[in-house]
Motif scaffolding. Structure first.
Motif, PDB file in Angstrom:
ATOM      1  N   ARG A   9       0.810  -1.217   0.000  1.00  0.00           N
ATOM      2  CA  ARG A   9       0.000   0.000   0.000  1.00  0.00           C
ATOM      3  C   ARG A   9       0.846   1.271   0.000  1.00  0.00           C
ATOM      4  N   LEU A  10       2.119   1.118   0.229  1.00  0.00           N
ATOM      5  CA  LEU A  10       2.992   2.284   0.344  1.00  0.00           C
ATOM      6  C   LEU A  10       3.306   2.900  -1.009  1.00  0.00           C
ATOM      7  N   LYS A  11       3.516   4.207  -1.005  1.00  0.00           N
ATOM      8  CA  LYS A  11       3.837   4.933  -2.221  1.00  0.00           C
ATOM      9  C   LYS A  11       5.118   4.407  -2.859  1.00  0.00           C
ATOM     10  N   GLU A  12       6.106   4.124  -2.036  1.00  0.00           N
ATOM     11  CA  GLU A  12       7.391   3.648  -2.543  1.00  0.00           C
ATOM     12  C   GLU A  12       7.243   2.315  -3.263  1.00  0.00           C
ATOM     13  N   PHE A  13       6.346   1.477  -2.761  1.00  0.00           N
ATOM     14  CA  PHE A  13       6.107   0.187  -3.410  1.00  0.00           C
ATOM     15  C   PHE A  13       5.429   0.393  -4.770  1.00  0.00           C
ATOM     16  N   LYS A  14       4.419   1.230  -4.790  1.00  0.00           N
ATOM     17  CA  LYS A  14       3.655   1.448  -6.021  1.00  0.00           C
ATOM     18  C   LYS A  14       4.517   2.083  -7.116  1.00  0.00           C
ATOM     19  N   GLU A  15       5.492   2.897  -6.722  1.00  0.00           N
ATOM     20  CA  GLU A  15       6.349   3.566  -7.698  1.00  0.00           C
ATOM     21  C   GLU A  15       7.432   2.652  -8.264  1.00  0.00           C
ATOM     22  N   ALA A  16       7.751   1.586  -7.558  1.00  0.00           N
ATOM     23  CA  ALA A  16       8.897   0.749  -7.921  1.00  0.00           C
ATOM     24  C   ALA A  16       8.614  -0.148  -9.129  1.00  0.00           C
ATOM     25  N   ASP A  17       9.652  -0.350  -9.930  1.00  0.00           N
ATOM     26  CA  ASP A  17       9.582  -1.312 -11.032  1.00  0.00           C
ATOM     27  C   ASP A  17       9.996  -2.706 -10.560  1.00  0.00           C
ATOM     28  N   ILE A  18      10.913  -2.734  -9.585  1.00  0.00           N
ATOM     29  CA  ILE A  18      11.445  -3.984  -9.046  1.00  0.00           C
ATOM     30  C   ILE A  18      11.350  -3.945  -7.524  1.00  0.00           C
ATOM     31  N   ILE A  19      10.886  -5.042  -6.942  1.00  0.00           N
ATOM     32  CA  ILE A  19      10.905  -5.187  -5.484  1.00  0.00           C
ATOM     33  C   ILE A  19      12.036  -6.143  -5.148  1.00  0.00           C
ATOM     34  N   HIS A  20      13.002  -5.640  -4.401  1.00  0.00           N
ATOM     35  CA  HIS A  20      14.191  -6.432  -4.087  1.00  0.00           C
ATOM     36  C   HIS A  20      14.245  -6.709  -2.584  1.00  0.00           C
ATOM     37  N   LEU A  21      13.881  -7.919  -2.196  1.00  0.00           N
ATOM     38  CA  LEU A  21      13.896  -8.320  -0.792  1.00  0.00           C
ATOM     39  C   LEU A  21      15.310  -8.719  -0.381  1.00  0.00           C
ATOM     40  N   HIS A  22      15.650  -8.389   0.860  1.00  0.00           N
ATOM     41  CA  HIS A  22      16.924  -8.834   1.438  1.00  0.00           C
ATOM     42  C   HIS A  22      16.598  -9.587   2.738  1.00  0.00           C
ATOM     43  N   TRP A  23      17.114  -9.134   3.869  1.00  0.00           N
ATOM     44  CA  TRP A  23      16.846  -9.793   5.158  1.00  0.00           C
ATOM     45  C   TRP A  23      15.613  -9.127   5.746  1.00  0.00           C
ATOM     46  N   ILE A  24      14.474  -9.812   5.728  1.00  0.00           N
ATOM     47  CA  ILE A  24      13.192  -9.178   6.046  1.00  0.00           C
ATOM     48  C   ILE A  24      12.547  -9.823   7.283  1.00  0.00           C
ATOM     49  N   ASN A  25      13.374 -10.295   8.211  1.00  0.00           N
ATOM     50  CA  ASN A  25      12.876 -11.030   9.370  1.00  0.00           C
ATOM     51  C   ASN A  25      12.645 -10.141  10.586  1.00  0.00           C
ATOM     52  N   GLN A  26      12.264 -10.803  11.696  1.00  0.00           N
ATOM     53  CA  GLN A  26      12.036 -10.148  12.987  1.00  0.00           C
ATOM     54  C   GLN A  26      10.974  -9.062  12.905  1.00  0.00           C
ATOM     55  N   GLY A  27       9.838  -9.405  12.254  1.00  0.00           N
ATOM     56  CA  GLY A  27       8.677  -8.526  12.247  1.00  0.00           C
ATOM     57  C   GLY A  27       8.581  -7.584  11.068  1.00  0.00           C
ATOM     58  N   MET A  28       9.508  -7.662  10.117  1.00  0.00           N
ATOM     59  CA  MET A  28       9.440  -6.785   8.941  1.00  0.00           C
ATOM     60  C   MET A  28       8.322  -7.243   8.004  1.00  0.00           C
ATOM     61  N   LEU A  29       8.427  -8.456   7.496  1.00  0.00           N
ATOM     62  CA  LEU A  29       7.406  -9.012   6.609  1.00  0.00           C
ATOM     63  C   LEU A  29       6.976 -10.379   7.104  1.00  0.00           C
ATOM     64  N   SER A  30       5.680 -10.648   7.041  1.00  0.00           N
ATOM     65  CA  SER A  30       5.181 -11.988   7.317  1.00  0.00           C
ATOM     66  C   SER A  30       5.110 -12.762   6.005  1.00  0.00           C
ATOM     67  N   LEU A  31       4.859 -14.053   6.092  1.00  0.00           N
ATOM     68  CA  LEU A  31       4.691 -14.845   4.875  1.00  0.00           C
ATOM     69  C   LEU A  31       3.489 -14.344   4.074  1.00  0.00           C
ATOM     70  N   LYS A  32       2.447 -13.899   4.767  1.00  0.00           N
ATOM     71  CA  LYS A  32       1.273 -13.335   4.073  1.00  0.00           C
ATOM     72  C   LYS A  32       1.646 -12.050   3.337  1.00  0.00           C
ATOM     73  N   ASP A  33       2.510 -11.249   3.961  1.00  0.00           N
ATOM     74  CA  ASP A  33       2.952 -10.004   3.321  1.00  0.00           C
ATOM     75  C   ASP A  33       3.765 -10.307   2.059  1.00  0.00           C
ATOM     76  N   ILE A  34       4.610 -11.322   2.127  1.00  0.00           N
ATOM     77  CA  ILE A  34       5.392 -11.708   0.950  1.00  0.00           C
ATOM     78  C   ILE A  34       4.464 -12.211  -0.152  1.00  0.00           C
ATOM     79  N   ARG A  35       3.430 -12.932   0.233  1.00  0.00           N
ATOM     80  CA  ARG A  35       2.444 -13.411  -0.740  1.00  0.00           C
ATOM     81  C   ARG A  35       1.788 -12.230  -1.462  1.00  0.00           C
ATOM     82  N   LYS A  36       1.461 -11.174  -0.721  1.00  0.00           N
ATOM     83  CA  LYS A  36       0.845  -9.988  -1.324  1.00  0.00           C
ATOM     84  C   LYS A  36       1.808  -9.307  -2.299  1.00  0.00           C
ATOM     85  N   ILE A  37       3.089  -9.291  -1.939  1.00  0.00           N
ATOM     86  CA  ILE A  37       4.092  -8.696  -2.831  1.00  0.00           C
ATOM     87  C   ILE A  37       4.150  -9.470  -4.142  1.00  0.00           C
ATOM     88  N   VAL A  38       4.173 -10.794  -4.036  1.00  0.00           N
ATOM     89  CA  VAL A  38       4.213 -11.639  -5.236  1.00  0.00           C
ATOM     90  C   VAL A  38       2.945 -11.452  -6.062  1.00  0.00           C
TER      91      VAL A  38
END
Length: 425
Positions: free
Chosen positions: A92-121
């Protein structure tokens, strides 16, 4: 091309440092990269913090409490496991909507859940995921330490009380990850050839595209300097050979300081004259706990710092850098030392042998062999041609880890991901 790099922290930890360096490398090569983090520690305008910081603390606590309960309320292994049960929807974030590529790195300890990653995909945006450790290939652990369950299915996890069960926490999270990845098209990038090979064995990543690209480093910042001046600034002895060890937390047994201590005892017994010629510089949290009184070498503890200028000065002051880790991907500290022309010593494990060319820019010791580690220290400090080691160290970094070469490799992956998206549409 607009790239959004997603990482839990801006500069705390090796993955954060590597992700931030990649952002800089991409921007220096004409791309438009931003970084999205939970923990923002600088005023860098290219780094964006998630809104509502209190929510991020809640996601962190929720996950830790769930793991703590499964560990029968024992702290051991509490921060070696992640289950990604809570996080933030970044789509839902502006930065996400503007991006051409989403590049995940170390996204643990409360950053992204598996459901959140599913939404990104499911957003349809191309997704690249750099693996800084084994977590994307396993159910819940970041370091496998010889466990091969992830090659078929995680269960009976060694990190859980009683080594878990057939339907333990690892088996449950494995099933969730498997469902997430079953229909996802993600470009996985390992930082080392070793992790790439391990990832290709993972049943979770079967059918996924996996390659390897090392982390970048700024060779204009990390470079050789005047050793005497560096020691003068840091108040380190001028006349001794300095062996540097660094870890964010010195007491972390995975960093292998226990093997360094054993190697020093062995070296002191075999060549007692070195006790007056060699000093150890121990950089990291809890460094003051290590005085190594049993072997007689002088020890200089240095509190952990992320200040780049101080780190560069420490490397420039050293004669050699040692990292006897028991598990490593592609450690930034070895790369930083090599960039400063400092030979390195480490065990033959993970990506370390890809960085240290044995007896060319350092010494690769047999795994968990303290006597061979001692031989590596002796050879590097007293026998090897220091000028030749320094030249080889610097040359290796320029060939393999420069900002430009790494950025170009990632841009190639991004273009491939964008092309796949167009063909799919």
């Amino acid at each position: 091309m607009r790239i959004l790099i997603v990482n839990t922290s801006e500069n705390s930890g090796g993955a954060a440092v590597a992700a931030h360096r990649l952002m800089e490398a991409l921007n220096n090569n004409g791309e438009k990269a931003k970084m999205l983090v939970c923990d923002k520690q600088t005023d860098d305008i290219s780094v964006v913090q998630l809104p509502h910081s209190w929510k991020q603390r809640w996601h962190f606590l929720r996950e830790r409490l769930a793991i703590f309960r499964r560990l029968h309320f024992k702290r051991e292994n509490l921060f070696r496991l992640d289950i990604a049960n809570s996080g933030t929807d970044i789509t839902r974030l502006k930065e996400f909507k503007e991006a051409d590529i989403i590049h995940l790195h170390w996204i643990n300890q409360g950053m992204l859940s598996l459901k959140d990653i599913r939404k990104i995909v499911d957003s349809g945006k191309p997704v690249v995921w750099t693996m800084h450790d084994a977590w994307p290939t396993t159910a819940i652990c970041h370091v496998t330490l010889g466990c091969k369950s992830y090659q078929n299915q995680c269960h009976h996890c060694k990190y859980l009380p009683g080594h878990g069960s057939k339907n333990d926490l690892s088996a449950q999270v494995w099933s969730r990850k498997k469902r997430l990845l079953a229909k996802a098209h993600i470009y996985f990038v390992a930082c080392s050839r070793w992790l790439e090979a391990e990832a290709k064995k993972s049943a979770l990543l079967k059918g996924q595209q996996i390659t390897n690209i090392p982390n970048p480093i700024d060779t204009q910042t990390f470079k050789p300097g005047n050793r005497s001046e560096a020691r003068l600034q840091l108040k380190l002895p001028q006349e001794k050979k300095l062996l540097l060890f660094a870890a964010q937390k010195v007491t972390d047994e995975l960093k292998g300081i226990q093997y360094l201590e054993e190697a020093c005892r062995h070296l002191a017994a075999q060549q007692p004259e070195l006790k007056e010629k060699v000093a150890l510089v121990i950089l990291g949290g809890n460094s003051e706990e290590y005085t190594f009184n049993t072997h007689g070498f002088e020890v200089r503890p240095v509190t952990y710092t992320s200040d780049t200028h101080t780190l560069v000065r420490l490397f420039q002051a050293a004669d050699a850098f040692i990292l006897p880790s028991l598990s490593e991907n592609l450690p930034n500290t070895i790369m930083e030392a090599l960039a400063c022309g400092i030979p390195c010593i480490g065990f033959k494990v993970g990506g370390i042998p890809e960085m240290i060319d044995h007896k060319k820019n350092g010494y690769v010791a047999k795994y968990k062999d303290a006597e061979d580690l001692a031989e590596g220290i002796r050879w590097t400090l007293t026998e090897a041609d220091s000028d030749s080691l320094a030249a080889e160290a610097r040359s290796k970094v320029h060939r393999k880890y420069s900002q430009q070469s790494v950025a170009l490799d990632y841009i190639e992956v991004y273009n491939e991901a964008l092309l796949f998206k167009k063909l799919k549409i």
